[in-house]
Design a protein around this motif. Sequence first.
Motif, PDB file in Angstrom:
ATOM      1  N   ASP A 166      13.455  -7.619   7.218  1.00 31.06           N
ATOM      2  CA  ASP A 166      14.315  -8.175   8.122  1.00 31.06           C
ATOM      3  C   ASP A 166      13.743  -8.719   9.373  1.00 31.06           C
ATOM      4  OD1 ASP A 166      16.347  -7.104   6.395  1.00 31.06           O
ATOM      5  OD2 ASP A 166      16.754  -5.217   7.789  1.00 31.06           O
ATOM      6  N   ALA A 203      15.146  -7.037  15.246  1.00 23.89           N
ATOM      7  CA  ALA A 203      15.531  -6.873  13.760  1.00 23.89           C
ATOM      8  C   ALA A 203      14.818  -5.522  13.293  1.00 23.89           C
ATOM      9  CB  ALA A 203      15.045  -8.072  13.121  1.00 23.89           C
ATOM     10  N   ASP A 208      16.096  -1.657  11.897  1.00 27.68           N
ATOM     11  CA  ASP A 208      15.820  -1.243  10.285  1.00 27.68           C
ATOM     12  C   ASP A 208      15.304   0.123  10.208  1.00 27.68           C
ATOM     13  OD1 ASP A 208      15.458  -1.003   7.835  1.00 27.68           O
ATOM     14  OD2 ASP A 208      14.397  -2.897   7.561  1.00 27.68           O
TER      15      ASP A 208
END
Length: 396
Positions: free
Chosen positions: A72, A287, A291
């Motif tokens: 990601d 990001a 995650d």
Amino acid sequence: MGVALTLFKGERRPQTPPMSKDISNDPRLTPLAASLPATVPFVGPEAQERASGISIKARLGANESVFGPSPDAIRAMRQAVKDTWMYGDPESYDLRAALAAKHDIAMDEIVVGAGIDGLLDSIVRLTVTDGTPVVTSAGAYPTFNYHVTGYGGTIHTVNYTADYEDPDHLIAKAREVGAKLIYLSNPDNPMGTVHSAATIQQMIQNVPDGCLLVLDEAYVELAPAGAAPPINTADTRVIRMRTFSKAYGMAGARVGYAIGNATLISAFNRVRNHFRMSRVSQAGALAALADDAYLAQVQDKIAASREALYQIAEDNELLAIPSATNFVAMDCGADGAFARAVLDELGKLGVFVRMPFVTPQDRCIRISCGPAKDMTLVAKTLPKALAAARAASQKV
């Protein structure tokens, strides 16, 4: 022009090329700058490749996460590349908001910087001037010392105790010299050892008046539960520094952050480079932070790699220091000169590792965790390196 190399505190350090001019007497330099050596705290593996002509097969010396960043994060950084014509948000607003939510603190209690190294530069610049006393452990993370020396501070050190930084001795030395800063990393670099949250909390409570504990928690996501005390931003005695370089696998993006009392954090705006964080780095860190599943996978892979390194040490009759990080320090069973010889022999075989700088920790080599192929290469090359180092030592 090539770069000559000399051994310096257990690493290969670049030496001024013969044709270079010494500018230490340049009147444009400040007296402090003119008095300092041209020091490189860490020589990169790229420089070592250029100097030696040996290609590195396993990059296991800088404690980078060979497992890389979240997919990601990679996608977010790719998407952000098209916007690199713009400066990054100087407030790192979105990232700070996400970090504040994660740690349940206010945004004004977080500052984002170019890795912990950049944040260390800022906190030292804010607090240290000519002769300011600062306390750290002999052999601890050298970049902190580099910044202190660069601003004219006076470094006072205490020794490790049984391969652990010693909180009680650090506090005692700070009281003795009237220190403005105390530096401690937990988990520790270069030994990988870790103190309990209770031990660190007791240290915070014992910080002398007028002093600040710089608590480097670069490896905290890799440590066992109970290694970090709860975050308390009301406590003005400590500033905590964390990074995306280790568990999050983004060393090349240079993203770190500091957590502390809002008044202290606001002082960073007096000295920090407001445009040092690129849009790409901010997007990737944001990001990566979201995650959690990928972070858990990396934590599992690092734990497995540590076990592999423990086994490699045992197979070679070396003592592995139990680690709470993404590296393992291995006691080579002799002195620093022998450990350095092992390190050099591994380098000749294409395995890049590092070692502690100061006796007695320099009896060890330090090997970063990595995938199975890298662990296989270490298992294959370490016996050869040890044999070559032992043969050379017998000739002396």
